[in-house]
Design a protein around this motif. Structure first.
Motif, short mmCIF file in Angstrom:
data_model
loop_
_atom_site.label_atom_id
_atom_site.label_comp_id
_atom_site.label_asym_id
_atom_site.label_seq_id
_atom_site.Cartn_x
_atom_site.Cartn_y
_atom_site.Cartn_z
N PRO A 7 0.82 -1.22 0.00
CA PRO A 7 0.00 0.00 0.00
C PRO A 7 0.85 1.27 0.00
O PRO A 7 1.96 1.29 0.53
CB PRO A 7 -0.78 -0.10 1.32
N LEU A 32 -6.21 -4.55 -2.45
CA LEU A 32 -5.58 -3.26 -2.66
C LEU A 32 -6.03 -2.72 -4.01
O LEU A 32 -6.09 -3.46 -5.00
CB LEU A 32 -4.06 -3.44 -2.63
N GLN A 36 -2.91 1.32 -5.45
CA GLN A 36 -2.29 0.92 -4.19
C GLN A 36 -2.56 1.91 -3.06
O GLN A 36 -1.92 1.87 -2.03
CB GLN A 36 -0.78 0.69 -4.35
#
Length: 150
Positions: A7, A32, A36
């Motif tokens: 992330p 995700l 991201q």
């Protein structure tokens, strides 16, 4: 060690929030987003009415928390994406609202893979339209314009 990208966190995101987000991702319901910078998930309910109850409960809590989703709905399916636009990235707001969605989904009898009828499972084309709405068809929105105060 995984070579997959992780992330992109919002500035100031605490380690405890990062751990909770990673737990949500490991659990497999949340994924995700393509950028991201967000969490996204598909919810499915037995009826349209229940789906709308879910949407309205999320909308009410979004207003309270001043944090709103990117989402799409087709009949009994909803795809929800949580991302923060200011400061940009995945934040505690996204994680808290993802957990809230999970709670409301459970409360309203969200259909799980085990509870879906065979015709509604992965072999059905019913989910493809919704998946493409937030996959290839609709891009993550950019920073929201701030509301002007009267």
């Amino acid at each position: 060690m995984s070579s997959l990208p992780g992330p992109i966190w919002s500035v100031g995101t605490e380690d405890s929030t990062k751990e909770e987000a990673l737990r949500l991702l490991r659990d497999g319901k949340w994924t995700l987003s393509a950028t991201q910078m967000g969490l996204e998930r598909k919810f499915e309910f037995k009826t349209f009415k229940t789906t709308m109850l879910f949407i309205n409960q999320i909308a009410d809590q979004s207003k309270v928390r001043r944090h709103h989703p990117e989402w799409a709905n087709v009949y009994n399916k909803v795809v929800v994406r949580w991302t923060t636009h200011n400061p940009l990235g995945l934040s505690h707001k996204d994680v808290e609202m993802a957990k809230f969605c999970d709670e409301k989904g459970l409360d309203l009898g969200e259909l799980t893979a085990e509870r879906l009828l065979p015709a509604e499972g992965a072999g059905s084309s019913g989910g493809n339209v919704l998946d493409s709405l937030l996959g290839q068809g609709v891009q993550e929105c950019g920073p929201c314009a701030e509301a002007k105060k009267p």
